[in-house]
Structures are given as C-alpha cells and as structure tokens.
Design an enzyme around this catalytic site. Structure first.
Site, short mmCIF file in Angstrom:
data_model
loop_
_atom_site.label_atom_id
_atom_site.label_comp_id
_atom_site.label_asym_id
_atom_site.label_seq_id
_atom_site.Cartn_x
_atom_site.Cartn_y
_atom_site.Cartn_z
N ASN A 1 33.33 48.07 -29.42
CA ASN A 1 33.23 48.58 -30.78
C ASN A 1 31.90 49.28 -30.94
O ASN A 1 30.85 48.71 -30.61
CB ASN A 1 33.35 47.43 -31.80
CG ASN A 1 33.16 47.93 -33.23
OD1 ASN A 1 32.04 48.12 -33.69
ND2 ASN A 1 34.26 48.13 -33.92
N TYR A 2 31.93 50.51 -31.43
CA TYR A 2 30.71 51.22 -31.79
C TYR A 2 30.92 51.84 -33.16
O TYR A 2 31.99 52.37 -33.46
CB TYR A 2 30.33 52.27 -30.74
CG TYR A 2 29.91 51.61 -29.45
CD1 TYR A 2 28.67 50.97 -29.36
CD2 TYR A 2 30.77 51.57 -28.35
CE1 TYR A 2 28.31 50.31 -28.19
CE2 TYR A 2 30.40 50.92 -27.19
CZ TYR A 2 29.17 50.29 -27.12
OH TYR A 2 28.80 49.63 -25.98
N HIS B 1 36.75 44.00 -24.94
CA HIS B 1 36.57 44.46 -26.31
C HIS B 1 35.42 45.43 -26.37
O HIS B 1 34.40 45.26 -25.69
CB HIS B 1 36.29 43.26 -27.23
CG HIS B 1 35.68 43.63 -28.55
ND1 HIS B 1 34.33 43.44 -28.83
CD2 HIS B 1 36.22 44.19 -29.65
CE1 HIS B 1 34.09 43.85 -30.05
NE2 HIS B 1 35.20 44.32 -30.58
N LYS C 1 39.87 47.28 -47.93
CA LYS C 1 41.27 47.66 -48.07
C LYS C 1 41.68 48.66 -46.99
O LYS C 1 42.36 49.65 -47.26
CB LYS C 1 41.55 48.22 -49.47
CG LYS C 1 41.28 47.24 -50.59
CD LYS C 1 41.57 47.83 -51.95
CE LYS C 1 41.29 46.82 -53.06
NZ LYS C 1 41.56 47.39 -54.41
N GLY C 2 41.24 48.37 -45.78
CA GLY C 2 41.63 49.21 -44.65
C GLY C 2 43.08 48.97 -44.29
O GLY C 2 43.78 48.16 -44.90
N ARG C 3 43.54 49.67 -43.28
CA ARG C 3 44.93 49.55 -42.85
C ARG C 3 45.10 48.25 -42.06
O ARG C 3 44.57 48.10 -40.97
CB ARG C 3 45.31 50.75 -41.99
CG ARG C 3 46.77 50.80 -41.58
CD ARG C 3 47.08 52.13 -40.91
NE ARG C 3 48.50 52.26 -40.60
CZ ARG C 3 49.05 51.98 -39.41
NH1 ARG C 3 48.28 51.53 -38.42
NH2 ARG C 3 50.33 52.14 -39.20
N THR C 4 45.85 47.32 -42.63
CA THR C 4 45.96 45.98 -42.07
C THR C 4 46.50 46.00 -40.64
O THR C 4 45.99 45.27 -39.76
CB THR C 4 46.85 45.09 -42.95
OG1 THR C 4 46.30 45.05 -44.27
CG2 THR C 4 46.93 43.68 -42.40
N SER D 1 36.96 51.21 -32.16
CA SER D 1 37.09 49.82 -31.70
C SER D 1 38.27 49.72 -30.76
O SER D 1 39.25 50.46 -30.88
CB SER D 1 37.27 48.87 -32.88
OG SER D 1 38.45 49.18 -33.59
#
EC number: 1.3.3.3
Length: 347
Positions: free
Chosen positions: A135-136, A133, A305-308, A119
C-alpha cells in the site's frame, strides 16, 4: 492489459498551495503527480502478475464516489498461481475529514482533503507461496500533507531465504534515499502488523511508514517506549521536503516486483496436501482478523464511504477458524508461529 482504461482521473478542484517555507512547500502539481504514480504502479503490477499467473486475468471495475473521487478496482481470481488477489487504485476528495484522520492530525480540521493511493493483497493458491500486501498513499488537507505505505510478507511455511530476499530488496530501495529508513520502517512494520488480541505477528514484516512530511520525524505514533520509537529518537529529525519523500515512495513501489516475484517462482511448484492447505486457511483467518480490526486503510475507507467491495477485496476467498488449535510440537506449522514469525534482523 489493453482492456484496462488508462484515462487519467481528474484532479480535484481548489488545490491549496502552501507557501510557508522551502522545505514544506507543496508543489502545484502534487496531486496530479502522486495520482499518476499510483495509477502507473497499479498498471505495472497487474501486467507482471498476469504474465506470472499465465491463466487468469484481472477484471476491472471503475467506480465513482458521490462525495468526490473515483477509482479502479482490479481483481484476479481462480488463477494458476493466485487463488484471489486485488490491486486497487483510488483518488478521492471532499470537505468532511474522517474521524480516523482527525484523531491523528487534528490540525487538518476545517480543510478540504485529497487522498490517492494504490493497495494490493495477493492470496496464492499454493500454501508454500506467501501472501503479500502493498500500500502506498498520499494525503493532503490544506497546508497538511503526508505520504504513507509499505509492503509486507505473510508466509505459511518458513523459508529463510525468501524472508532475506524480500527484506534485502526493500532495504536496497530505502538505502538509496537514507540509510536510516529501512531500520526505522522495518521496526515500525513489526509493530504495526501485530495482532494484539492474539499476541502474534501477522507475518515476517517488511517496511511500514505513515505521516511522512517535512517535519523531519521518521516515526509518528503515540508510543514512546517501543523498539521503533526508541530507534527513531536516536536517529532524530531528518531534513526532507515533498520531492524527497515522493522519490522515496516511488523507489519503494518499484521495488515490489523484484522483491516478490522470485519468491513465487521458487515456491509455486512445490507439492502440497490437505494438511498444508488446512493450515494455510487457518492462518488466513489471522489475516482477516487484522484487516477487520486494526487496518487503517479499511477503517479510512469505511469512514469515508468508500466502495465497500473494493475496501474488503483484501480478504481471502476462503479461511477457517478452529477452536483452541495447537500445531503438533516440532512440526513446520509450529515452527512458523513459535520461531519464524518472531521479529528479527533479516538483513
């Protein structure tokens, strides 16, 4: 770019191979290939953007997810062209599917999942250079799989030739695979990047697609009376397999640089003042609103809970809000929202 680690991230364990039909079979190396493409796309984009900017370089953070997975966040700041931007790569896996996925694909419940993607959001310094922007992504959960993604342009000032160039380049990439892809996914992009609470488009669109698998459906949403839903119904199902869709996604990803860089080169030298800068910051506020309220990637990242810091890297470094702002009638600022951002056939 030599400072960027190119070590291949490890593929998750327990990869399920579906053996139901030739059209829906998942290749044994699907995760490795999709992950490698996403990494390569990040590398190619970062290299080209650094060369274009000529001043700033990407700073990389490699991160790991305790529940399974890792990624590379690359951020460019205070450059000659780019005030701030980020290009993220991630590959995550686990046993607990987020609510945002189960709401769309309840049949994925009970399966371990794998997701990988790249992204990118770029916030240029010059108000005459549009934000962009991309994202794939690829997702698997047991026998369920799909690709999603797209690219869209958010200008602050109206240049028709830029919009035409961006759309034509994406259309060319789509047409190689199916002539119905661009008209369907262009409509879907207009539908998706819409701020319902403002009744405004975020930008001039591009392409957007999600849940692309062997079912044959091009548009997979609950709406039945929207422009894209009606168009997709007329098109009907399109026979495709994993390889077909993966090839299409690769073409779209590789179309980004020729779609965007010529626009930057045309506009980056235009002089601007406080009026243009203030309007750019005001419109950036709309970008913030969309990403925090509607964006699927943001919701998915936070729910898993990915890296904010990586998830919110899409936000601009500066933005502003002004109560009941109304641009001067007949001004370039008024033209943007009243005319230029209205969905239309650019090509």
């Amino acid at each position: 770019m030599g400072r960027h680690s190119d070590n291949s991230l490890q593929e998750s364990a327990n990869h399920t191979v579906l053996l139901t039909s030739p059209t829906n079979t998942i290749p044994k190396d699907s995760r490795q290939r999709s992950q490698q493409f996403m990494q390569n796309l990040q590398d190619e984009i970062c290299t080209a953007l650094e060369q274009l900017d000529g001043k700033a370089s990407f700073h990389q953070d490699h991160w790991e997810r305790a529940e399974g997975g890792e990624g590379r966040t690359r951020v460019i700041r205070e450059g000659r062209v780019f005030e701030q931007g980020g290009v993220n790569f991630s590959a995550v896996w686990g046993n607990s599917l987020p609510a945002s996925i189960l709401a769309q694909r309840p049949e994925a419940a009970g399966h371990e999942f794998f997701a990988t993607g790249t992204s990118m959001v770029l916030h240029p310094r010059n108000p005459y250079v549009p934000t962009v922007h991309l994202n794939y992504r690829y997702f698997e959960a047991g026998p369920i799989w799909w690709f999603g993604g797209g690219a869209d342009l958010t200008p602050y000032y109206a240049f028709k030739e830029d919009a035409v160039h961006f759309h034509q380049t994406l259309k060319n990439a789509c047409d190689v695979h199916n002539p119905e892809y661009y008209p369907t996914f262009k409509r879907w992009c207009d539908e998706y990047f819409y701020l319902r609470h403002r009744e405004e488009q975020r930008g001039i669109g591009g392409i957007f697609f999600d849940y692309q698998d062997a079912s044959g459906k091009l548009y997979v949403e609950s709406q039945t009376d929207s422009s894209v839903a009606i168009y997709s119904q007329k098109v009907g199902n399109v026979a495709r397999n994993w390889e077909d869709i993966f090839a299409f996604v690769q073409s779209c990803g590789q179309a980004f640089l020729p779609a965007y860089l010529p626009i930057v080169e045309r506009r980056q030298g235009i002089e601007y003042g406080d009026r243009q800068r203030n309007f750019q910051l005001y419109r950036r506020g709309r970008y913030v609103e969309f990403n925090l309220v509607y964006d699927r990637g943001t919701v998915f990242g936070l729910q898993t809970k990915g890296r904010t810091e990586s998830i919110l890297m899409s936000l601009p470094p500066l933005a502003r809000w002004e109560y009941c702002y109304e641009p001067e009638a007949g001004s370039p600022e008024a033209e943007l929202t009243e005319v230029f951002l209205q969905p239309r056939d650019w090509v």
